[in-house]
Design a protein around this motif. Structure first.
Motif, PDB file in Angstrom:
ATOM      1  N   ARG A   1       1.057  -0.742   0.202  1.00  0.00           N
ATOM      2  CA  ARG A   1      -0.122   0.152   0.050  1.00  0.00           C
ATOM      3  C   ARG A   1       1.345   1.017  -0.156  1.00  0.00           C
ATOM      4  O   ARG A   1       2.043   1.948   0.786  1.00  0.00           O
ATOM      5  CB  ARG A   1      -0.758   0.194   1.363  1.00  0.00           C
ATOM      6  N   THR A   2       0.518   2.339  -1.086  1.00  0.00           N
ATOM      7  CA  THR A   2       1.550   3.232  -0.192  1.00  0.00           C
ATOM      8  C   THR A   2       0.589   4.354  -0.064  1.00  0.00           C
ATOM      9  O   THR A   2      -0.514   4.557   0.641  1.00  0.00           O
ATOM     10  CB  THR A   2       0.839   3.993  -2.525  1.00  0.00           C
ATOM     11  N   VAL A   3       1.864   5.109   0.653  1.00  0.00           N
ATOM     12  CA  VAL A   3       1.338   5.878   2.134  1.00  0.00           C
ATOM     13  C   VAL A   3       2.341   7.004   1.493  1.00  0.00           C
ATOM     14  O   VAL A   3       3.252   6.939   1.945  1.00  0.00           O
ATOM     15  CB  VAL A   3       1.892   4.736   3.615  1.00  0.00           C
ATOM     16  N   LEU A   4       1.646   8.282   0.901  1.00  0.00           N
ATOM     17  CA  LEU A   4       2.159   9.340   1.113  1.00  0.00           C
ATOM     18  C   LEU A   4       2.938   9.651   2.528  1.00  0.00           C
ATOM     19  O   LEU A   4       2.255  10.026   3.118  1.00  0.00           O
ATOM     20  CB  LEU A   4       1.127  10.279   0.249  1.00  0.00           C
ATOM     21  N   THR A   5       3.492  10.458   1.814  1.00  0.00           N
ATOM     22  CA  THR A   5       4.361  11.355   3.226  1.00  0.00           C
ATOM     23  C   THR A   5       5.296  11.678   2.774  1.00  0.00           C
ATOM     24  O   THR A   5       6.763  12.146   2.944  1.00  0.00           O
ATOM     25  CB  THR A   5       5.639  10.095   4.058  1.00  0.00           C
ATOM     26  N   PRO A   6       4.774  13.296   1.836  1.00  0.00           N
ATOM     27  CA  PRO A   6       5.345  14.493   2.319  1.00  0.00           C
ATOM     28  C   PRO A   6       6.457  15.338   3.200  1.00  0.00           C
ATOM     29  O   PRO A   6       6.259  15.303   3.821  1.00  0.00           O
ATOM     30  CB  PRO A   6       3.912  15.027   1.597  1.00  0.00           C
ATOM     31  N   GLY A   7       7.296  16.179   2.423  1.00  0.00           N
ATOM     32  CA  GLY A   7       8.426  16.139   3.498  1.00  0.00           C
ATOM     33  C   GLY A   7       9.621  16.178   1.954  1.00  0.00           C
ATOM     34  O   GLY A   7      10.479  16.708   2.225  1.00  0.00           O
TER      35      GLY A   7
ATOM     36  N   ILE B   1       6.446  25.076  -2.934  1.00  0.00           N
ATOM     37  CA  ILE B   1       5.964  23.932  -1.499  1.00  0.00           C
ATOM     38  C   ILE B   1       6.332  25.122  -0.170  1.00  0.00           C
ATOM     39  O   ILE B   1       7.424  25.325   0.225  1.00  0.00           O
ATOM     40  CB  ILE B   1       6.682  22.397  -1.146  1.00  0.00           C
ATOM     41  N   GLU B   2       5.385  25.986   0.470  1.00  0.00           N
ATOM     42  CA  GLU B   2       5.601  26.572   1.213  1.00  0.00           C
ATOM     43  C   GLU B   2       5.851  25.986   2.593  1.00  0.00           C
ATOM     44  O   GLU B   2       7.383  27.292   3.426  1.00  0.00           O
ATOM     45  CB  GLU B   2       4.042  27.054   1.777  1.00  0.00           C
ATOM     46  N   ASP B   3       5.578  24.782   3.321  1.00  0.00           N
ATOM     47  CA  ASP B   3       6.285  24.660   4.029  1.00  0.00           C
ATOM     48  C   ASP B   3       6.979  22.473   4.418  1.00  0.00           C
ATOM     49  O   ASP B   3       6.349  21.613   4.772  1.00  0.00           O
ATOM     50  CB  ASP B   3       5.139  24.712   5.753  1.00  0.00           C
TER      51      ASP B   3
ATOM     52  N   SER C   1      14.441  25.464   4.897  1.00  0.00           N
ATOM     53  CA  SER C   1      13.278  24.551   5.025  1.00  0.00           C
ATOM     54  C   SER C   1      12.764  24.905   6.738  1.00  0.00           C
ATOM     55  O   SER C   1      12.042  25.370   7.136  1.00  0.00           O
ATOM     56  CB  SER C   1      13.825  23.133   4.532  1.00  0.00           C
ATOM     57  N   HIS C   2      13.998  24.967   7.431  1.00  0.00           N
ATOM     58  CA  HIS C   2      13.843  25.520   9.015  1.00  0.00           C
ATOM     59  C   HIS C   2      12.914  26.650   9.021  1.00  0.00           C
ATOM     60  O   HIS C   2      12.418  27.354  10.256  1.00  0.00           O
ATOM     61  CB  HIS C   2      14.494  24.938   9.729  1.00  0.00           C
ATOM     62  N   LEU C   3      14.113  27.426   8.643  1.00  0.00           N
ATOM     63  CA  LEU C   3      13.200  29.589   8.169  1.00  0.00           C
ATOM     64  C   LEU C   3      12.143  29.847   7.521  1.00  0.00           C
ATOM     65  O   LEU C   3      11.546  29.630   9.029  1.00  0.00           O
ATOM     66  CB  LEU C   3      14.367  29.809   7.548  1.00  0.00           C
TER      67      LEU C   3
END
Ligand SMILES: [Zn+2]
Length: 353
Positions: free
Chosen positions: A186-192, A228-230, A323-325
């Motif tokens: 099963r595909t588990v979408l985990t953006p980041g 990608i904003e965040d 990405s942290h800022l």
């Protein structure tokens, strides 16, 4: 998984042990790891995973489009009695250490799968629209143009990506199931880590192929992505979502496996510390660029100081810093003020109006 009429005959039932140096290793019944070296890359190796089926096999992740990777991957497949003609490919994400060799697969009714988000994003990178914006952002964040030129010459992300296959990728969505033999992934979408990053879950076996979303002895790089904003916020949310799975075996994209839930807790804590570090640098030294802030953060790199960081490592460090800022700015903790085309970062409320 649908079977094309032109399928080659099934390969021998048992892996051909002994025919080649045994580089592959059995993980579970019918699941094997194929180590693919990543020359000159601190990650050292990619873990490809082969799941053996009856009429076809499934291969998770591939390696760079480089001769050393191709040779190791093909030798591994052959050692396991498989071949590109027999395998469908699942890519955890668009990074070229995973997708680079996609050109070698997906012929004769076989398929190469990746999430639709990463397929679209890869297309944007290749067309230049995303790369131009990313470049402009890095320059506006103080990244020196001469160092940027060196990065563009050296970064394997640009040189070792698939050349012709990306237009033929098949899109996966969250929850899509790919079956091979008795296994259902099963595909588990985990953006980041990437905008459309995915893991693959074998519920019955309680086994998760984590790709680079959860790595055990290195910390996954979380960078800013154009459009990608965040990215860090997405990653932390994906980690919390991932933690709910009752995983007993976690197989990562690089290096060794480890305890899944414990590792997720450590990754969450790691980013809390990194956020505190970024806050601290900005509080102590108002008005720095992101390039300068990154130079004051701690990095696990074998280099004496920031000046001696290889350009590509500076690129990754600044991307991770950004990405942290972005995360802190979106939550109102810091602000950035452009001055002469360069963005400078301050704690919220500073400088006084
Ligand atoms: Zn990777």
């Amino acid at each position: 998984m649908t079977q094309a009429a032109s399928d080659p005959p099934p390969a021998r039932d048992e892996p051909r042990r002994g025919a080649l140096p045994a580089r592959t290793e059995a993980v579970l019944d019918g699941i094997y790891r194929i180590p693919v070296p990543l020359p000159g890359n601190p990650l050292k190796e990619l873990n490809g995973y082969l799941l053996r089926g009856r009429e076809s096999d499934l291969l998770i992740d591939l390696g760079f489009r480089m001769p050393e990777c191709r040779e190791a991957l093909m030798a591994g497949l052959s050692e396991l009695g498989s071949s590109p003609e027999r395998v469908d490919v699942l890519l955890t994400h668009l990074h070229s250490d995973h997708s680079g060799l996609a050109d070698e697969f997906g012929e004769n009714g076989r398929r190469v799968y990746m999430t639709g988000t990463d397929i679209d994003y890869l297309r944007g990178i290749r067309s230049g629209t995303i790369s131009r914006k990313t470049r402009a952002r890095f320059v506006s964040e103080g990244f020196p143009e001469d160092v940027l030129a060196e990065v563009e010459n050296a970064n394997p992300a640009w040189k070792c990506a698939p050349r012709r296959h990306e237009g033929r990728f098949h899109a996966l969505r969250d929850g899509d199931v790919i079956a091979v033999g008795d296994y259902r992934l099963r595909t588990v979408l985990t953006p980041g880590h990437t905008p459309g990053n995915a893991m693959f879950w074998l519920e019955e076996q309680k086994l998760m192929f984590t790709g680079d979303h959860v790595l055990f002895d290195i910390t996954p790089n979380i960078t800013s992505w154009t459009g990608i904003e965040d990215a860090l916020g997405d990653y932390l949310e994906s980690l919390r979502k991932s933690r709910a799975f009752p995983v007993e075996i976690a197989l990562p994209g690089h290096r060794k496996p480890g305890p899944y839930h414990e590792r997720i807790d450590r990754l969450l804590a790691h980013h809390e510390r990194r956020l505190a570090e970024a806050r601290g640098v900005i509080g102590d030294q108002p008005g720095l660029t992101a390039y300068e802030i990154a130079s004051f953060m701690k990095w696990k790199i074998r280099a004496d100081d920031w000046q001696s960081f290889p350009p590509v490592q500076k690129w990754f460090a600044v991307g991770e810093c950004l990405s942290h800022l972005d995360y802190l700015r979106l939550r109102g903790e810091i602000v950035c003020l452009p001055q002469g085309g360069i963005r400078r970062w301050y704690a919220a409320g500073f400088p006084p109006a």
